[in-house]
Design an enzyme around this catalytic site. Structure first.
Site, short mmCIF file in Angstrom:
data_model
loop_
_atom_site.label_atom_id
_atom_site.label_comp_id
_atom_site.label_asym_id
_atom_site.label_seq_id
_atom_site.Cartn_x
_atom_site.Cartn_y
_atom_site.Cartn_z
N ALA A 57 0.84 -1.20 0.00
CA ALA A 57 0.00 0.00 0.00
C ALA A 57 0.88 1.24 0.00
O ALA A 57 2.04 1.20 0.39
CB ALA A 57 -0.91 0.01 1.22
N THR A 58 0.30 2.34 -0.45
CA THR A 58 1.00 3.62 -0.45
C THR A 58 0.10 4.70 0.14
O THR A 58 -1.13 4.55 0.17
CB THR A 58 1.41 4.06 -1.87
OG1 THR A 58 0.22 4.24 -2.66
CG2 THR A 58 2.32 3.03 -2.53
N VAL A 59 0.71 5.77 0.60
CA VAL A 59 -0.02 7.00 0.86
C VAL A 59 0.20 7.87 -0.36
O VAL A 59 1.33 8.05 -0.82
CB VAL A 59 0.45 7.69 2.17
CG1 VAL A 59 1.95 7.95 2.18
CG2 VAL A 59 -0.32 8.98 2.39
N SER A 60 -0.89 8.36 -0.95
CA SER A 60 -0.82 9.09 -2.21
C SER A 60 0.03 10.35 -2.09
O SER A 60 0.27 10.86 -0.99
CB SER A 60 -2.23 9.46 -2.69
OG SER A 60 -3.00 8.31 -2.96
N SER A 89 -3.06 4.91 5.55
CA SER A 89 -2.37 5.50 6.70
C SER A 89 -3.29 6.31 7.59
O SER A 89 -2.95 6.61 8.74
CB SER A 89 -1.24 6.41 6.21
OG SER A 89 -1.78 7.59 5.63
N HIS A 111 -9.13 -2.62 3.92
CA HIS A 111 -9.27 -4.07 4.04
C HIS A 111 -8.06 -4.78 4.64
O HIS A 111 -8.14 -5.96 4.94
CB HIS A 111 -9.67 -4.69 2.69
CG HIS A 111 -8.66 -4.52 1.60
ND1 HIS A 111 -8.97 -4.76 0.29
CD2 HIS A 111 -7.37 -4.12 1.60
CE1 HIS A 111 -7.92 -4.54 -0.47
NE2 HIS A 111 -6.94 -4.15 0.31
N THR A 216 -8.25 -3.40 -5.27
CA THR A 216 -8.35 -4.86 -5.42
C THR A 216 -8.89 -5.49 -4.14
O THR A 216 -9.18 -4.81 -3.16
CB THR A 216 -6.96 -5.47 -5.69
OG1 THR A 216 -6.12 -5.25 -4.54
CG2 THR A 216 -6.30 -4.87 -6.91
N GLN A 221 -4.07 -7.84 -3.21
CA GLN A 221 -3.08 -6.88 -2.72
C GLN A 221 -1.91 -7.59 -2.05
O GLN A 221 -0.75 -7.23 -2.25
CB GLN A 221 -3.73 -5.89 -1.76
CG GLN A 221 -2.76 -4.81 -1.28
CD GLN A 221 -3.47 -3.66 -0.59
OE1 GLN A 221 -4.61 -3.34 -0.92
NE2 GLN A 221 -2.81 -3.04 0.37
#
EC number: 2.1.1.77
Length: 225
Positions: A57-60, A89, A111, A216, A221
């Site tokens: 996962a990322t923080v945009s 986050s 999720h 997804t 993921q």
């Protein structure tokens, strides 16, 4: 100009975003100023780029958060209800809560259970009152299905690219509400779409081209390289 917006502090980053005309809303500016990205991104938090937070996962990037808040500003008003899909986050969830105020509610749905725990830990660093008052609620679940228990929502933000616009989310949009969602097109390119519900009908508008991680299932993921 967004790529020139990086700073050495949160304040400098947000000032640079505004100076580079990434967003215009004073309320969005104030919200991002009051929520230190350093509490939510472990590495290079003030760089205007996406940051990995674990679990694929990322923080945009900050400029995308600024744009999202700008597009949603007239729907993130005092007392409003909002949904942040793929809350990760917890950063943007708290920014949205700052805009809806003490009488508003923002539901972050994520999720990955590890990220639910991480986001609550991040929020408690300097914004524990948001959780204690119920202004921010973090839910573990499939964001593609929304969270019907708190619907309808005046504003919905989706933080990952969907293959089409999930009907569950448009169904949970309040009359007059707006959703901002990155959507993958048939050619593989992604666009940021503005979805408005007006007189019970859904109106869609492409506002810009973007690059997001895919929206997804949890299993997909986990297995993504």
């Amino acid at each position: 100009m967004a790529w020139r917006s990086s700073g050495s502090t949160n304040s400098e980053l947000i000032d640079n975003l505004r100076n580079n005309r990434v967003f215009a809303s004073q309320r969005a500016y104030d919200a991002m100023k009051s929520v230190d990205r350093g509490d939510f991104a472990p590495r290079a938090p003030y760089e205007d780029a996406p940051q990995r937070i674990g679990y694929n996962a990322t923080v945009s990037a900050p400029h995308m958060h600024a744009a999202a808040l700008d597009y949603l500003q007239n729907h993130l008003v005092a007392g409003a209800k909002a949904l942040d899909v793929g809350s990760g986050s917890g950063y943007l969830t708290v920014c949205m809560a700052m805009m809806v105020g003490r009488n508003g509610t923002v539901v972050g749905i994520e999720h990955m259970p590890q990220l639910v725990e991480l986001s609550e830990k991040n929020i408690r660093k300097h914004h524990s009152e948001q959780l204690e008052r119920g202004n921010v609620i973090i839910i573990e679940g499939d964001g593609r299905q929304g969270f019907a228990e708190k619907a309808p929502y005046n504003a919905i933000h989706v933080g990952a690219a969907s293959k089409g616009v999930p009907k569950a989310l448009t169904d949970q949009l309040a009359e007059g509400g707006r959703m901002m969602i990155p959507v993958e097109q048939v050619d593989g390119n992604q666009v940021f779409m503005q979805i408005d519900k007006i007189n019970g009908k859904i109106e869609q508008k492409i506002v810009e081209h973007v690059i997001y991680v895919p929206l997804t299932s949890r299993e997909e993921q986990w297995n993504r390289n």
